[in-house]
Design a protein around this motif. Sequence first.
Motif, PDB file in Angstrom:
ATOM      1  N   SER A  70      87.045  36.215 101.716  1.00 26.57           N
ATOM      2  CA  SER A  70      88.292  36.967 101.750  1.00 26.57           C
ATOM      3  C   SER A  70      89.393  36.194 101.035  1.00 26.57           C
ATOM      4  O   SER A  70      89.683  35.045 101.367  1.00 26.57           O
ATOM      5  N   PHE A  71      90.009  36.820 100.033  1.00 24.80           N
ATOM      6  CA  PHE A  71      91.078  36.184  99.257  1.00 24.80           C
ATOM      7  C   PHE A  71      92.388  36.184 100.040  1.00 24.80           C
ATOM      8  O   PHE A  71      92.595  37.021 100.921  1.00 24.80           O
ATOM      9  N   SER A  72      93.270  35.277  99.655  1.00 23.88           N
ATOM     10  CA  SER A  72      94.576  35.195 100.309  1.00 23.88           C
ATOM     11  C   SER A  72      95.516  36.311  99.858  1.00 23.88           C
ATOM     12  O   SER A  72      96.542  36.566 100.469  1.00 23.88           O
ATOM     13  N   LYS A  73      95.190  36.963  98.749  1.00 19.59           N
ATOM     14  CA  LYS A  73      95.983  38.091  98.236  1.00 19.59           C
ATOM     15  C   LYS A  73      95.138  38.838  97.199  1.00 19.59           C
ATOM     16  O   LYS A  73      93.989  38.459  96.988  1.00 19.59           O
ATOM     17  N   ASN A  74      95.702  39.832  96.564  1.00 24.59           N
ATOM     18  CA  ASN A  74      94.975  40.571  95.537  1.00 24.59           C
ATOM     19  C   ASN A  74      94.946  39.778  94.219  1.00 24.59           C
ATOM     20  O   ASN A  74      95.987  39.528  93.622  1.00 24.59           O
ATOM     21  N   PHE A  75      93.762  39.346  93.811  1.00 23.67           N
ATOM     22  CA  PHE A  75      93.641  38.605  92.547  1.00 23.67           C
ATOM     23  C   PHE A  75      93.063  39.472  91.435  1.00 23.67           C
ATOM     24  O   PHE A  75      93.024  39.056  90.287  1.00 23.67           O
ATOM     25  N   GLY A  76      92.558  40.632  91.793  1.00 26.19           N
ATOM     26  CA  GLY A  76      92.001  41.522  90.761  1.00 26.19           C
ATOM     27  C   GLY A  76      90.481  41.548  90.765  1.00 26.19           C
ATOM     28  O   GLY A  76      89.813  40.587  91.155  1.00 26.19           O
ATOM     29  N   HIS A  77      89.968  42.665  90.307  1.00 26.51           N
ATOM     30  CA  HIS A  77      88.546  42.958  90.310  1.00 26.51           C
ATOM     31  C   HIS A  77      87.696  41.892  89.604  1.00 26.51           C
ATOM     32  O   HIS A  77      86.703  41.404  90.147  1.00 26.51           O
ATOM     33  N   GLN A  78      88.119  41.486  88.395  1.00 26.96           N
ATOM     34  CA  GLN A  78      87.326  40.537  87.616  1.00 26.96           C
ATOM     35  C   GLN A  78      87.218  39.178  88.315  1.00 26.96           C
ATOM     36  O   GLN A  78      86.181  38.519  88.267  1.00 26.96           O
ATOM     37  N   ILE A  79      88.300  38.783  88.965  1.00 22.92           N
ATOM     38  CA  ILE A  79      88.300  37.507  89.685  1.00 22.92           C
ATOM     39  C   ILE A  79      87.424  37.636  90.931  1.00 22.92           C
ATOM     40  O   ILE A  79      86.688  36.707  91.295  1.00 22.92           O
ATOM     41  N   ALA A  80      87.492  38.801  91.576  1.00 23.95           N
ATOM     42  CA  ALA A  80      86.704  39.011  92.795  1.00 23.95           C
ATOM     43  C   ALA A  80      85.205  38.895  92.502  1.00 23.95           C
ATOM     44  O   ALA A  80      84.471  38.216  93.225  1.00 23.95           O
ATOM     45  N   ILE A  81      84.758  39.521  91.417  1.00 25.29           N
ATOM     46  CA  ILE A  81      83.317  39.431  91.145  1.00 25.29           C
ATOM     47  C   ILE A  81      82.938  38.004  90.728  1.00 25.29           C
ATOM     48  O   ILE A  81      81.851  37.535  91.022  1.00 25.29           O
ATOM     49  N   THR A  82      83.863  37.307  90.088  1.00 20.07           N
ATOM     50  CA  THR A  82      83.599  35.907  89.726  1.00 20.07           C
ATOM     51  C   THR A  82      83.375  35.064  90.980  1.00 20.07           C
ATOM     52  O   THR A  82      82.414  34.293  91.063  1.00 20.07           O
ATOM     53  N   ALA A  83      84.261  35.244  91.967  1.00 22.16           N
ATOM     54  CA  ALA A  83      84.137  34.475  93.209  1.00 22.16           C
ATOM     55  C   ALA A  83      82.809  34.785  93.889  1.00 22.16           C
ATOM     56  O   ALA A  83      82.130  33.891  94.392  1.00 22.16           O
TER      57      ALA A  83
END
Length: 312
Positions: A70-83
């Motif tokens: 779970s991210f601390s805020k919205n980082f965006g779709h591309q960053i989410a799949i990277t994580a």
Amino acid sequence: MDETNIQYSIVVPLYNEELVIKETYKRLKKVMETTGEAYEIIFVNDGSKDRTLEMVKDICNKDKNIKLISFSKNFGHQIAITAGMNNSNGKAAIVIDADLQDPPEIILKMIEKWKEGYDVVYGKRLSRRGETFFKKVTAKAFYRTLRVMTDVDIPVDTGDFRLIDRKVCEALKRVPERNRYVRGIISWLGFKQTGVEFAREERFAGETKYPLKKMIKFASDAIISFSYKPLRLAIIIGFSISIFSFLYLIVIVFKKLFVNDAIHGWTSIVALSLFFNGLVLIMLGIIGEYIGRIYDEVKGRPLYIIDEKVGF
Ligand code: UDP
Ligand code: MG
């Protein structure tokens, strides 16, 4: 579970998906169970403001195959799949949207191709159902423009729905660029690639999480990270105008000196001046887009901040 035995890691980015999450989990589980092999599903909560987080935690508590970042805020779709990919353990990782537009059943076809020896198996959209005319037209135009603009061979009409081998996943970790266009980076990495065709379904529920603003950011990231051509445009236009202006200058100076037939006009001068000022500003803007991204890289901030992890 022994992390080293996991065969498949499914990565699902989530931004305000409370309406679809349960169904997505059910469909994915059903498909993955049929493989008879060990798998994990990694949900990445990209700063959702609705009940997505609680709902995923619920699922995690009941099912040991499910993990959450779970991210601390919205980082965006591309960053989410990277994580998700960075934290995956499977021998293959599969990225899929949460809204069931990418049918989970296609994963089995991707796995087949992977077992045949391909390292990257991307989903190629034959058709898109339930999307606006505007989205379809802009998407088509975008993929084709990108193709003309770049030297990297990025297949048209493919999204992030794809399977990548562990070695591609490891290679991807070494590409730390910030304004990411993940599918482009994967093409750039090389390896043995192939596609499976599928019909893109309608969103199961809820609305698109990609409003026009995010689409524009996404498209400009793609073009700017893979092409210098917009910068080259300035040189080409500049040279063309200079050559043309010089020839024209000879004509008007000749007329002024020898024919005494100079055109006197305020309108033409103002029109030209406005036009060229506009052009110069556009070119400065293009350069600015590149410089802004260089600035992002130089600052070296982490790609994302994780608030919590469950199930790892
Ligand atoms: N998504 C995300 N962060 C965002 C926007 C979207 O993680 O800032 C996720 C979203 O939950 C979905 C996927 O990215 O799983 C694709 O988004 P969406 O289906 O809304 O895009 P579209 O299919 O309309 O292009
Ligand atoms: Mg969608």
